[in-house]
Motif scaffolding. Structure first.
Motif, mmCIF file in Angstrom:
data_model
loop_
_atom_site.group_PDB
_atom_site.id
_atom_site.type_symbol
_atom_site.label_atom_id
_atom_site.label_comp_id
_atom_site.label_asym_id
_atom_site.label_seq_id
_atom_site.Cartn_x
_atom_site.Cartn_y
_atom_site.Cartn_z
ATOM 1 N N CYS A 285 -91.375 11.276 -104.213
ATOM 2 C CA CYS A 285 -90.210 11.917 -103.655
ATOM 3 C C CYS A 285 -89.006 11.474 -103.162
ATOM 4 O O CYS A 285 -87.900 12.096 -103.422
ATOM 5 N N CYS A 396 -95.354 10.724 -94.728
ATOM 6 C CA CYS A 396 -95.774 11.804 -96.177
ATOM 7 C C CYS A 396 -96.231 13.188 -95.276
ATOM 8 O O CYS A 396 -95.718 14.340 -96.063
ATOM 9 N N CYS A 407 -92.557 16.229 -102.537
ATOM 10 C CA CYS A 407 -93.990 15.643 -102.858
ATOM 11 C C CYS A 407 -94.591 15.830 -103.897
ATOM 12 O O CYS A 407 -95.188 16.793 -104.110
ATOM 13 N N CYS A 413 -100.071 7.026 -104.641
ATOM 14 C CA CYS A 413 -99.865 7.857 -103.302
ATOM 15 C C CYS A 413 -101.233 7.933 -102.736
ATOM 16 O O CYS A 413 -101.090 8.332 -101.463
HETATM 17 S S1 SF4 Z 1 -97.371 11.355 -100.838
HETATM 18 FE FE1 SF4 Z 1 -96.283 10.296 -102.286
HETATM 19 S S2 SF4 Z 1 -94.803 11.740 -103.012
HETATM 20 FE FE2 SF4 Z 1 -95.742 12.446 -101.330
HETATM 21 S S3 SF4 Z 1 -94.371 11.988 -99.760
HETATM 22 FE FE3 SF4 Z 1 -96.039 10.496 -99.667
HETATM 23 S S4 SF4 Z 1 -95.110 8.897 -100.943
HETATM 24 FE FE4 SF4 Z 1 -93.853 10.817 -101.175
#
Ligand code: SF4
Length: 430
Positions: A285, A396, A407, A413
């Motif tokens: 992200c 997140c 995302c 993640c």
């Molecule tokens: S899941 Fe990963 S990509 Fe999505 S907001 Fe959280 S850190 Fe960022």
């Protein structure tokens, strides 16, 4: 009284009688040692815990402030002596030495000056907590009578505290421009209105001793800052500043920099060190946000999402592991890292947006400063720090809700709840 307010007449008298000889403040002082040893709550297992001179006492005050704020293994017994009146006379002199050293060397708008004022406020709070309720009420009342001489306090007389954001108007109960502090005044003004609600109870809920104490502490902090400013102005007119005080000022700055080591250094047992940003360890992200936003939502992404992430990742990555709120300058004292590393990255991403964010919305630079804790101002200026809070990185969950296009989770993640935790996890792997 001087133990709570060293700037009181009693405190000044102590300095006049006992605090004049700057040549001897590094000397071992048996009276200080005896006073500290006589306090039963004091930990004496290690000789290093006992201040041996006035300068030692000055540094111990600063170390207490830093350790309490930052050290996860903070040991109160090591500093118990600071809260017992046995050391009152020596403590008052140490307070003046500290203010003069910082005033001469660093001046009123420095990080050191703000730390001394905060330190004094926190010492007072802790000292009040050691008192029995009745004594506490009495001492606060007495000191307030010396700080505010008029019968009715106009809210405008608290202008210094309001403009420096030490208190806010919401903290105060006002009537006809007067600040209501006493129960009698509260009854006179509001007795009829609240009679069905037990006025005494209402007084305790809205005012009580809490507001009086708050105002008293903030006034002493403000007076401490004014005193430092005064010392600085007088020193500016002297040919050569006092070398002893300059030396102490450097020791004070060293003790304060320990705070930076706690948060930025490697002694945090599993915490991630503050270190130059490593873009390769950023979550998907953030990497997407760095490329610039080509559709709507530029402001939110740059100001609310990227700014907190980059600043915390660079300066205070362990924010969620520690339960301590910091200011940017606590970890970047001269703001060089913020100016030279963090802001350029944010600005570059803003320029990569389509259209470039600042082309049509230059005011967003001010919003970025506000999210870093420097208020709604054009520049990052220590004087304005604290007018807003340093925003912590968005979770997140919020990213998914408000900017779902950013995302695109990868395998790291999994189980991550905040992009900053992703970064820390990756940094630990190296
Ligand atoms: S899941 Fe990963 S990509 Fe999505 S907001 Fe959280 S850190 Fe960022």
């Amino acid at each position: 009284m001087s133990f709570i307010n060293p700037l009181s007449d009693e405190g000044k008298q102590i300095v006049r009688e006992d605090g004049g000889d700057l040549d001897r403040i590094f000397d071992v002082n048996d009276d200080i040692i005896d006073a500290v040893n006589s306090i039963t709550a004091q930990e004496i297992s290690d000789d290093a815990y006992i201040p041996k001179s006035y300068v030692d006492l000055v540094i111990k005050r600063v170390e207490w402030y830093v350790d309490k704020k930052s050290d996860p293994k903070y040991n109160h017994k090591k500093y118990a002596f600071l809260f017992y009146p046995e050391i009152a006379k020596f403590d008052v002199i140490a307070f003046y030495i500290l203010c003069q050293a910082v005033g001469i060397k660093y001046g009123p708008n420095s990080r050191e000056s703000r730390a001394v004022s905060e330190l004094q406020g926190q010492i007072i709070e802790n000292r009040l907590e050691e008192l029995y309720e009745r004594d506490r009420l009495e001492i606060v009342e007495k000191i307030m009578n010396t700080l505010i001489v008029q019968d009715r306090i106009k809210w405008t007389s608290l202008a210094d505290l309001l403009s420096s954001k030490k208190i806010s108007l919401q903290d105060l109960v006002l009537k006809d421009g007067n600040v209501i502090l006493d129960q009698e005044d509260f009854m006179e003004y509001f007795g009829d209105v609240v009679k069905l609600q037990q006025p005494e109870r209402m007084y305790n809920v809205f005012i009580g001793n809490r507001i009086k104490e708050l105002i008293m502490i903030k006034m002493i902090m403000q007076n401490t800052e004014n005193y430092i400013k005064n010392v600085h102005e007088i020193a500016g007119r002297e040919v050569e500043p006092n070398a002893t005080l300059l030396k102490i000022a450097e020791e004070v700055a060293d003790a304060l920099s320990k705070e930076i080591r706690y948060y930025g250094g490697g002694d945090g047992g599993g915490d991630v060190e503050a270190s130059p940003l490593n873009v390769e360890k950023f979550p998907p992200c953030i990497r997407k946000a760095l490329d610039g936003i080509k559709s709507g939502g530029r402001n939110e992404v740059i100001v609310l999402f990227l700014t907190p992430f980059l600043s915390y990742a660079r300066l205070y990555p362990s924010v969620f592991m520690r339960n301590t709120t910091l200011k940017v300058s606590d970890v970047d004292a001269d703001l060089k890292i913020t100016q030279n590393e963090i802001l350029p990255m944010i600005y570059d991403s803003a320029d990569r947006c389509s259209p470039p964010l600042f082309d049509d919305q230059p005011q967003e630079k001010i919003n970025i400063n506000a999210k870093l804790g420097f208020g709604m101002n054009d520049n990052l200026n220590l004087q304005h720090e604290g007018e807003t809070t340093w925003y912590t990185p968005m979770s997140c969950e919020k990213v998914k809700l408000n900017m779902p296009n950013l995302c695109k989770p990868d395998k790291t993640c999994k189980g991550i709840t905040n992009p900053l935790s992703y970064y820390n996890r990756k940094m630990r792997e190296k």
